[in-house]
Scaffold this motif. Structure first.
Motif, short mmCIF file in Angstrom:
data_model
loop_
_atom_site.label_atom_id
_atom_site.label_comp_id
_atom_site.label_asym_id
_atom_site.label_seq_id
_atom_site.Cartn_x
_atom_site.Cartn_y
_atom_site.Cartn_z
N THR A 58 -27.60 -52.84 27.79
CA THR A 58 -26.14 -52.91 27.80
C THR A 58 -25.70 -54.36 27.83
O THR A 58 -26.18 -55.15 28.66
CB THR A 58 -25.56 -52.15 29.01
N HIS B 23 -15.24 -52.42 16.19
CA HIS B 23 -15.46 -52.67 17.61
C HIS B 23 -15.29 -54.17 17.87
O HIS B 23 -15.68 -54.99 17.04
CB HIS B 23 -16.88 -52.22 18.00
N ARG C 48 -21.23 -52.84 24.86
CA ARG C 48 -22.03 -52.18 23.83
C ARG C 48 -23.36 -51.82 24.46
O ARG C 48 -23.96 -52.62 25.18
CB ARG C 48 -22.29 -53.09 22.62
#
Length: 136
Positions: A68, A30, A92
């Protein structure tokens, strides 16, 4: 030692290896790497976000028990180049643990690392509940 090869600009077939280097769901590649742990009565989330302006490029929010982190990195167009940087918008989200006090979340950004601290209330002790039996 790693050697970066230049790819011709406007190539008709993109490098097939790029397909495997991208951020597939649930992959460890990621573009925003994070770690989380509990320390001194707080749930801590740290995110690697080098080279960003914390006041313009990073947003931290909490709602419905979810923290978040959103960040964006804008690409400067170059005529011919190779880049392994990730550009665009990255998000994320992590579920906050039980006892997290979302009203007292604090965040700081230092040397490319965003650190978010969420205070944790003491976990309530388990208690036995008496059952009231009604006569039949």
């Amino acid at each position: 030692m790693t050697s970066l090869a230049r790819r011709p600009v406007g190539a008709l077939i993109p490098d097939l290896w790029d397909m495997f280097e991208t951020s597939w769901p649930f992959s460890s590649r990621h573009p925003m790497h994070i770690e989380d742990f509990v320390e001194k009565g707080a749930y801590v989330v740290r995110a690697e976000l080098p080279g960003l302006d914390a006041t313009k490029d990073i947003d931290v929010s909490a709602a419905n028990g979810v923290l978040t982190i959103t960040a964006k990195r804008e690409e400067t167009t170059k005529e011919q180049h190779r880049t392994e940087f990730h550009y665009g918008s990255f998000t994320r989200s992590v579920t906050l643990p039980a006892g997290a006090d979302a009203e007292k979340i604090a965040a700081k950004y230092e040397k490319g690392i965003l650190e978010v601290r969420v205070p944790l209330a003491a976990a309530p002790e388990e208690r036995k509940i008496a059952i009231d039996v009604q006569p039949e």
